[in-house]
Enzyme design. Structure first.
Site, PDB file in Angstrom:
ATOM      1  N   VAL A 182       0.835  -1.210   0.000  1.00 35.10           N
ATOM      2  CA  VAL A 182       0.000   0.000   0.000  1.00 35.10           C
ATOM      3  C   VAL A 182       0.870   1.260   0.000  1.00 35.10           C
ATOM      4  O   VAL A 182       0.373   2.366   0.142  1.00 35.10           O
ATOM      5  CB  VAL A 182      -0.939   0.009   1.235  1.00 35.10           C
ATOM      6  N   ASP A 183       2.206   1.062  -0.228  1.00 34.57           N
ATOM      7  CA  ASP A 183       3.144   2.183  -0.041  1.00 34.57           C
ATOM      8  C   ASP A 183       3.290   3.069  -1.286  1.00 34.57           C
ATOM      9  O   ASP A 183       3.968   4.099  -1.227  1.00 34.57           O
ATOM     10  CB  ASP A 183       4.521   1.646   0.413  1.00 34.57           C
ATOM     11  N   HIS A 221      -4.488  -4.199  -2.295  1.00 38.63           N
ATOM     12  CA  HIS A 221      -4.851  -3.853  -0.925  1.00 38.63           C
ATOM     13  C   HIS A 221      -4.962  -2.357  -0.721  1.00 38.63           C
ATOM     14  O   HIS A 221      -4.911  -1.881   0.407  1.00 38.63           O
ATOM     15  CB  HIS A 221      -3.821  -4.441   0.068  1.00 38.63           C
ATOM     16  N   CYS A 258     -13.948   8.399   2.524  1.00 36.92           N
ATOM     17  CA  CYS A 258     -15.037   8.520   3.499  1.00 36.92           C
ATOM     18  C   CYS A 258     -15.411   7.114   3.973  1.00 36.92           C
ATOM     19  O   CYS A 258     -15.569   6.204   3.164  1.00 36.92           O
ATOM     20  CB  CYS A 258     -16.251   9.189   2.824  1.00 36.92           C
ATOM     21  N   CYS A 316     -15.654  13.613   7.286  1.00 38.38           N
ATOM     22  CA  CYS A 316     -15.727  13.753   5.827  1.00 38.38           C
ATOM     23  C   CYS A 316     -16.289  15.140   5.501  1.00 38.38           C
ATOM     24  O   CYS A 316     -17.332  15.534   6.064  1.00 38.38           O
ATOM     25  CB  CYS A 316     -16.657  12.674   5.262  1.00 38.38           C
ATOM     26  N   CYS A 325     -20.038  14.517   4.194  1.00 39.55           N
ATOM     27  CA  CYS A 325     -21.183  14.001   4.978  1.00 39.55           C
ATOM     28  C   CYS A 325     -20.910  13.949   6.478  1.00 39.55           C
ATOM     29  O   CYS A 325     -21.791  13.575   7.252  1.00 39.55           O
ATOM     30  CB  CYS A 325     -21.521  12.588   4.482  1.00 39.55           C
TER      31      CYS A 325
END
Ligand code: OAD
Length: 237
Positions: free
Chosen positions: A101-102, A117, A125, A144, A147
């Site tokens: 995820v880097d 991933h 959000c 967020c 919302c």
């Protein structure tokens, strides 16, 4: 063995690659199997990277990812990432499938790539899953701006579904690959862990590059190269 890997890749028209935390280790990012350093040493990723942990203690999870986001921002792609970006330029049909995820593969120039991933540099959000580029206030997690629901990192947590389009592309690439390269992954977490064997069942040769072959499958059609990804990949490519 390196010569065998080179020859196999030289002749291949369709290549798929699966990478894990091991390819980013030489960029300074700890793998999941290494004891987590510093403040988080007493936690286990499986306990923090879950929707339940976020519901129970959103501030802790937000802080953990904020710290990892800062760490990643200070890390650069290493020769292993760069070698895979070079390989992509030389192979007609190529897909890089990463569990990381880097964001270091994109930083190294990889384009034909799916992030199974998610990506720690992105925030979304927690109610509608839509990305959020900027937010304000000191709340952790911030609300967020659309919302008011808590924001969260745009990564796949344990028990959550993988992004459908990315996983479909990954399984199609695994099915059609002549060579499937597995780099720096313990190959334990499903469904990514099944991709090399899906390729193998469809006739691909699997080349495993890892600093340790502990727990890695061997056998017909599987070539194991033991060593650091940052050293072996440039040699092979
Ligand atoms: P792991 O930490 O489970 O495995 C890292 C692998 O890289 C091990 O097999 C190490 O032997 C190897 N390794 C370490 N340093 C290396 C180096 N310099 N060169 C080559 N190999 C090296 O990380 P992953 O397999 O990526 O999922 O973990 C898979 C998933 O489990 C992650 O995406 C994450 C984790 O929980 C989620 O968070 C959903």
């Amino acid at each position: 063995m390196i010569d065998t890997a080179r020859r196999l890749l030289l002749e291949a028209r369709r290549v798929a690659v699966l990478t894990g935390a091991g390819i980013s280790a030489e960029s300074g990012i700890p793998t999941f199997r290494d004891a987590m350093s510093g403040l988080w040493a007493r936690y286990n990723p499986e306990e923090l990277a879950t929707p339940e942990a976020f519901a129970r203690n959103p501030g802790l999870i937000w802080d953990w990812y904020a710290e990892r986001r800062m760490k990643v921002a200070s890390c650069a792609p290493n020769p292993g990432h760069l070698a895979l970006a070079e390989l992509e330029r030389r192979v007609p049909e190529f897909l890089l499938i990463t569990q990381n995820v880097d964001g270091l593969h994109a930083a190294a120039g990889s384009r034909r790539m799916v992030e199974l991933h998610g990506n720690i540099r992105r925030v979304k959000c927690s109610r509608d899953g839509e990305p959020v580029e900027s937010w304000s206030g000191d709340d952790r997690p911030p609300p967020c701006p659309r919302c008011g629901a808590p924001l969260r990192p745009d990564v796949v947590w344990f028990g959550e579904m993988l992004p459908e389009e990315e996983f479909t592309r990954a399984t199609e690439a695994a099915r059609s690959a002549e060579i499937f390269l597995s780099v720096g992954t313990s190959n334990l977490v499903e469904p990514a862990a099944s991709l090399p064997w899906l390729a193998h069942r469809h006739g691909a040769k699997v080349i495993v590059i890892n600093s340790s072959m502990e727990g890695q499958r061997s056998g017909d059609g599987i070539l194991q190269l033991t060593g650091l990804a940052g050293e072996l990949l440039p040699k092979v490519v």
